[in-house]
Design a protein around this motif. Sequence first.
Motif, short mmCIF file in Angstrom:
data_model
loop_
_atom_site.label_atom_id
_atom_site.label_comp_id
_atom_site.label_asym_id
_atom_site.label_seq_id
_atom_site.Cartn_x
_atom_site.Cartn_y
_atom_site.Cartn_z
N THR A 109 -30.38 20.01 -26.91
CA THR A 109 -31.41 20.77 -27.63
C THR A 109 -31.92 19.95 -28.80
O THR A 109 -31.12 19.29 -29.47
CB THR A 109 -30.84 22.10 -28.17
N GLN A 110 -33.20 19.99 -29.03
CA GLN A 110 -33.81 19.43 -30.23
C GLN A 110 -34.90 20.38 -30.66
O GLN A 110 -35.41 21.15 -29.85
CB GLN A 110 -34.35 18.04 -29.97
N ASP A 111 -35.28 20.30 -31.90
CA ASP A 111 -36.24 21.19 -32.54
C ASP A 111 -36.91 22.23 -31.64
O ASP A 111 -36.47 23.36 -31.54
CB ASP A 111 -37.32 20.38 -33.27
N SER A 112 -37.97 21.85 -30.95
CA SER A 112 -38.76 22.83 -30.23
C SER A 112 -38.54 22.82 -28.72
O SER A 112 -39.18 23.59 -28.00
CB SER A 112 -40.26 22.60 -30.52
N ASN A 161 -38.44 25.91 -26.65
CA ASN A 161 -37.60 26.91 -27.31
C ASN A 161 -38.49 28.03 -27.84
O ASN A 161 -39.70 27.85 -27.99
CB ASN A 161 -36.82 26.28 -28.47
N GLY A 162 -37.87 29.16 -28.13
CA GLY A 162 -38.61 30.28 -28.70
C GLY A 162 -38.90 31.34 -27.66
O GLY A 162 -38.65 31.15 -26.47
N PRO A 163 -39.44 32.45 -28.12
CA PRO A 163 -39.73 33.54 -27.19
C PRO A 163 -40.83 33.15 -26.20
O PRO A 163 -41.78 32.47 -26.55
CB PRO A 163 -40.19 34.69 -28.10
N ARG A 164 -40.65 33.61 -24.99
CA ARG A 164 -41.62 33.32 -23.93
C ARG A 164 -42.61 34.47 -23.82
O ARG A 164 -42.23 35.63 -23.80
CB ARG A 164 -40.85 33.17 -22.61
N ARG A 165 -43.90 34.12 -23.76
CA ARG A 165 -44.92 35.14 -23.56
C ARG A 165 -44.87 35.62 -22.12
O ARG A 165 -44.81 34.80 -21.20
CB ARG A 165 -46.29 34.58 -23.86
N PRO A 166 -44.89 36.93 -21.89
CA PRO A 166 -44.85 37.46 -20.53
C PRO A 166 -45.96 36.87 -19.66
O PRO A 166 -47.12 36.82 -20.06
CB PRO A 166 -45.03 38.96 -20.71
N GLY A 167 -45.57 36.36 -18.49
CA GLY A 167 -46.53 35.80 -17.55
C GLY A 167 -46.87 34.33 -17.77
O GLY A 167 -47.56 33.73 -16.96
N TYR A 168 -46.39 33.75 -18.88
CA TYR A 168 -46.68 32.35 -19.19
C TYR A 168 -45.40 31.52 -19.07
O TYR A 168 -44.31 32.01 -19.39
CB TYR A 168 -47.24 32.20 -20.61
N PRO A 169 -45.51 30.27 -18.64
CA PRO A 169 -44.31 29.44 -18.47
C PRO A 169 -43.80 28.88 -19.80
O PRO A 169 -44.55 28.76 -20.76
CB PRO A 169 -44.80 28.30 -17.58
N SER A 170 -42.51 28.54 -19.82
CA SER A 170 -41.94 27.79 -20.95
C SER A 170 -41.42 26.44 -20.46
O SER A 170 -40.95 25.63 -21.25
CB SER A 170 -40.81 28.58 -21.61
N THR A 171 -41.52 26.18 -19.17
CA THR A 171 -41.06 24.92 -18.58
C THR A 171 -42.10 23.83 -18.80
O THR A 171 -43.27 24.00 -18.45
CB THR A 171 -40.80 25.09 -17.07
N VAL A 172 -41.66 22.70 -19.36
CA VAL A 172 -42.54 21.56 -19.62
C VAL A 172 -42.42 20.53 -18.50
O VAL A 172 -43.38 19.86 -18.15
CB VAL A 172 -42.19 20.92 -20.98
N ALA A 173 -41.20 20.41 -17.92
CA ALA A 173 -40.96 19.43 -16.85
C ALA A 173 -39.81 19.92 -15.98
O ALA A 173 -38.86 20.54 -16.47
CB ALA A 173 -40.62 18.06 -17.42
N THR A 174 -39.89 19.64 -14.68
CA THR A 174 -38.84 20.02 -13.73
C THR A 174 -38.44 18.80 -12.92
O THR A 174 -39.29 18.14 -12.31
CB THR A 174 -39.34 21.12 -12.76
N VAL A 175 -37.12 18.52 -12.92
CA VAL A 175 -36.57 17.45 -12.10
C VAL A 175 -35.50 18.07 -11.20
O VAL A 175 -34.55 18.68 -11.68
CB VAL A 175 -35.95 16.32 -12.95
N LEU A 176 -35.70 17.95 -9.90
CA LEU A 176 -34.75 18.43 -8.92
C LEU A 176 -33.99 17.21 -8.43
O LEU A 176 -34.59 16.30 -7.85
CB LEU A 176 -35.47 19.17 -7.80
N ILE A 177 -32.68 17.17 -8.70
CA ILE A 177 -31.88 15.97 -8.48
C ILE A 177 -30.78 16.26 -7.47
O ILE A 177 -30.15 17.32 -7.53
CB ILE A 177 -31.32 15.45 -9.82
N GLU A 178 -30.60 15.37 -6.53
CA GLU A 178 -29.55 15.54 -5.52
C GLU A 178 -28.20 15.56 -6.24
O GLU A 178 -27.88 14.68 -7.02
CB GLU A 178 -29.61 14.39 -4.52
N CYS A 179 -27.41 16.61 -5.99
CA CYS A 179 -26.14 16.73 -6.72
C CYS A 179 -25.07 15.81 -6.13
O CYS A 179 -25.16 15.37 -4.98
CB CYS A 179 -25.67 18.17 -6.82
N ASN A 180 -24.08 15.51 -6.98
CA ASN A 180 -22.97 14.61 -6.67
C ASN A 180 -23.44 13.19 -6.38
O ASN A 180 -22.75 12.43 -5.70
CB ASN A 180 -22.12 15.13 -5.51
#
Length: 151
Positions: free
Chosen positions: A76-79, A106-125
């Motif tokens: 976690t960092q600031d925002s 970080n912070g409250p999420r507005r209903p219907g709006y995303p809070s995700t800035v980036a998504t990385v789907l990584i093969e586990c193990n």
Amino acid sequence: MHLYWLLCTIFCIFALECHGQQFYAREEPVKPCGGKGSNQVDVRGSREQRRAAEIIIASFKRDSFACSERPRTLITQDSVRIDLQDAVGGFERNGKRWRNLQLQQNGPRRPGYPSTVATVLIECNKTFPIRIVRKAFVDSMTKCAMIWLSQ
């Protein structure tokens, strides 16, 4: 002659880092990008939001994720923060197990709006060079896409 040895050394370090393994990154565009109903915040037009994300990405040091690892906030960092989002065991797709890493505001999420800035789907193990993991976060953020990393 010194330049030759320097180039050879750099090449050897790069070759050893990857241990001869092949790494694959696949983009899956997020549509629509940003706004109500989207799965990802569009930070491409906001220097302040992009900078906060770039700082946490540069600080991120994890290069592998076990299938058995519990979901939690990893850093976690600031925002912003980076979360391991999915359930223990990850999820299955195309015969492989995956983990869902998300860079979130970080912070409250507005209903219907995303809070995700980036998504990385990584093969586990599996272990990936940290530069590839960081690049996947940056690519996700700047291209408004989910990035899949596999071996």
